[in-house]
Design a protein around this motif. Structure first.
Motif, short mmCIF file in Angstrom:
data_model
loop_
_atom_site.label_atom_id
_atom_site.label_comp_id
_atom_site.label_asym_id
_atom_site.label_seq_id
_atom_site.Cartn_x
_atom_site.Cartn_y
_atom_site.Cartn_z
N LYS A 117 0.84 -1.20 0.00
CA LYS A 117 0.00 0.00 0.00
C LYS A 117 0.87 1.25 0.00
O LYS A 117 0.60 2.21 -0.72
CB LYS A 117 -0.92 0.01 1.22
CG LYS A 117 -1.94 -1.10 1.27
CD LYS A 117 -2.67 -1.11 2.60
CE LYS A 117 -3.58 -2.31 2.75
NZ LYS A 117 -4.19 -2.40 4.10
N THR A 120 2.61 1.64 -3.42
CA THR A 120 1.65 2.03 -4.46
C THR A 120 1.31 3.51 -4.37
O THR A 120 1.26 4.22 -5.38
CB THR A 120 0.38 1.17 -4.36
OG1 THR A 120 0.71 -0.21 -4.48
CG2 THR A 120 -0.62 1.55 -5.44
N VAL A 124 2.15 6.03 -7.49
CA VAL A 124 1.06 6.73 -8.16
C VAL A 124 1.18 8.24 -7.97
O VAL A 124 0.96 9.02 -8.90
CB VAL A 124 -0.31 6.22 -7.64
CG1 VAL A 124 -1.45 7.05 -8.20
CG2 VAL A 124 -0.50 4.76 -8.01
N ILE A 149 -2.41 0.91 -9.82
CA ILE A 149 -3.15 0.45 -8.64
C ILE A 149 -3.75 -0.94 -8.87
O ILE A 149 -3.79 -1.78 -7.97
CB ILE A 149 -4.26 1.45 -8.28
CG1 ILE A 149 -3.63 2.82 -7.93
CG2 ILE A 149 -5.10 0.95 -7.11
CD1 ILE A 149 -4.65 3.93 -7.71
N THR A 153 -3.67 -4.85 -6.94
CA THR A 153 -5.02 -5.27 -6.57
C THR A 153 -5.30 -6.68 -7.06
O THR A 153 -5.84 -7.52 -6.33
CB THR A 153 -6.07 -4.29 -7.14
OG1 THR A 153 -5.80 -2.98 -6.68
CG2 THR A 153 -7.47 -4.71 -6.72
N PHE A 168 -7.21 -1.09 -1.83
CA PHE A 168 -6.44 -0.62 -2.98
C PHE A 168 -7.35 0.11 -3.98
O PHE A 168 -6.98 1.17 -4.50
CB PHE A 168 -5.76 -1.80 -3.67
CG PHE A 168 -4.41 -2.16 -3.11
CD1 PHE A 168 -3.29 -1.44 -3.48
CD2 PHE A 168 -4.26 -3.21 -2.21
CE1 PHE A 168 -2.03 -1.77 -2.96
CE2 PHE A 168 -3.02 -3.53 -1.70
CZ PHE A 168 -1.90 -2.81 -2.07
N LEU A 171 -8.21 3.80 -3.59
CA LEU A 171 -7.23 4.83 -3.95
C LEU A 171 -7.53 5.47 -5.30
O LEU A 171 -7.19 6.64 -5.54
CB LEU A 171 -5.82 4.22 -4.00
CG LEU A 171 -5.17 3.85 -2.68
CD1 LEU A 171 -3.87 3.09 -2.94
CD2 LEU A 171 -4.89 5.10 -1.86
N ILE A 172 -8.17 4.73 -6.21
CA ILE A 172 -8.33 5.20 -7.58
C ILE A 172 -9.10 6.52 -7.66
O ILE A 172 -8.57 7.52 -8.17
CB ILE A 172 -9.00 4.11 -8.45
CG1 ILE A 172 -8.06 2.91 -8.57
CG2 ILE A 172 -9.35 4.66 -9.83
CD1 ILE A 172 -8.65 1.73 -9.33
#
Length: 416
Positions: A117, A120, A124, A149, A153, A168, A171-172
């Motif tokens: 996490k 990522t 990102v 991401i 995932t 996860f 987060l998008i």
């Protein structure tokens, strides 16, 4: 390192408050009268948590000696190394509670997805920082960020850990929205989760949500293609949920869903966890039954009461006041982190802090929602409160990075 007065002590105090409550809850759940019903390795959880806290304090302090540029410069390297460990876990990891998420490192089992996490978020954030102002017409950059991401995932899903996969996915929309994605597109991205949740309760609630969200997206964005896509995706989500419920899921999985919508459906089976959790919290009243005096906790009615349902331990033994204190500390931490993100001038720091805030809040929201019967039980710990070495270390690491970025915001703001 900056002057000690520049450190964001409020975040440290929130961490200390939640950690202290967690220790009290874990002690009650493993060392009180309930200990007679527990195996020795569970009783040792309290002492192991003390060790994890000691290590986390070293991490919290040590991170403050790093330059903020370290996290940006090494973000892709950390991301790649994290993916390597995830694949290694998938191939050679240990299965615990049905999820193959644990990799043995010497005498210690680490849940690699917890640390993934952190990697990522950093990767990102670094990518989006170099691609500012994502628009509805040019979504290529957004799709690449989504791919960054989705890769971990998918690996988490293959490990059979759906709870972490949900974290996860959260987060998008948040990180893309903060990087400049339009409101309508952001709503389009999160609409399947809303429609899917309501479709589980009743299919027609999913359809109503589809219509409402489609209208909202049209009003906000005024894009015909986006409006049409929103409606089609919503209808497909409703159909997909119904097919999954009645054609794909196994009987025990359907029983869990039924227990979520109606716990009394199977009070001795699938509905047991929810009923016991709500009973524990409700019986605590305003002031609680007292430390080590909770009947649901000390008579071992609560499942996984040192991890997934530790909020129920606090609610039963310290009542509404104790449970409210946990909620207020979390909300205070979230608001302080959002304030830190908003006041920072560097986009990388903003995105990292927002990403960490999202992870912690989703954990908090789902854990408390599961304990109170508002959400299905998917096995997510309560950050800084629940027992668990990997989760505690990873969450403290994320918080330490946020403290670092907030502490160095004057120097980091000039970096481009």
């Amino acid at each position: 390192m900056n002057d000690i007065r520049d450190i964001s002590w409020s975040l440290v105090l929130f961490w200390l408050g939640l950690t202290s409550i967690g220790l009290i809850g874990i002690y009650s759940a493993t060392q009180g009268p309930v200990a007679q019903f527990l195996p020795e390795f569970i009783q040792n959880n309290f002492f192991k948590q003390l060790v994890w806290i000691g290590i986390s304090i070293c991490i919290l302090v040590g991170i403050q000696f790093l330059s903020p540029r370290f996290f940006q410069n090494f973000s892709y390297l950390l991301y790649g190394f994290g993916l390597f460990l995830m694949v290694l876990t998938l191939l050679f990891g240990q299965e615990i509670n049905g999820a193959k998420s644990w990799l043995q490192v010497g005498p210690v089992n680490l849940q690699v997805s917890e640390f993934m996490k952190v990697a990522t978020i950093l990767a990102v954030a670094n990518y989006l920082t170099s691609r500012r102002n994502i628009s509805a017409e040019n979504l290529r950059y957004a799709l690449i960020a989504v791919l960054l991401i989705l890769i971990p995932t998918v690996l988490v899903i293959l490990q059979n850990d759906m709870g972490t996969a949900v974290v996860f996915m959260a987060l998008i929309p948040v990180m893309l929205f903060w990087s400049g994605l339009p409101y309508g597109v952001s709503l389009f991205i999160i609409s399947p989760a809303i429609i899917g949740y309501l479709s589980i309760i009743q299919w027609y609630w999913g359809l109503i949500a589809t219509v409402v969200l489609t209208l909202a997206i049209f009003i906000i964005q005024r894009r015909t293609w986006l409006t049409f896509a929103s409606f089609v995706c919503g209808v497909l989500m409703v159909i997909g949920v119904q097919v999954a419920l009645f054609q794909v899921l196994q009987p025990h999985q359907r029983a869990r869903i039924a227990a979520f919508t109606n716990p009394s459906f199977d009070p001795q089976g699938a509905g047991w966890n929810v009923i016991q959790a709500k009973t524990a919290i409700g019986s605590g009243g305003i002031y609680g039954k007292g430390f080590l005096e909770g009947t649901q906790t000390q008579r071992r009615f609560l499942p996984e009461q040192w991890t997934d349902f530790i909020f129920c331990v606090v609610g039963e033994e310290f009542g509404f006041i104790g449970a409210s204190l946990v909620v207020l500390l979390f909300l205070g931490m979230v608001l302080r982190m959002l304030n830190a993100a908003g006041s920072h001038k560097h986009p990388f720091a903003q995105l990292v802090i927002v990403g960490v805030t999202t992870i912690l809040f989703i954990h908090f929201f789902i854990n408390v929602g599961s304990a109170t019967g508002l959400l299905p039980v998917i096995g997510l710990p309560l950050p800084f409160v629940s027992y668990g070495g990997s989760a505690f270390l990873a969450n403290t690491l994320m918080l330490a990075i946020c403290v670092n970025l907030d502490t160095y915001k004057r120097q980091f703001s000039i970096y481009r």
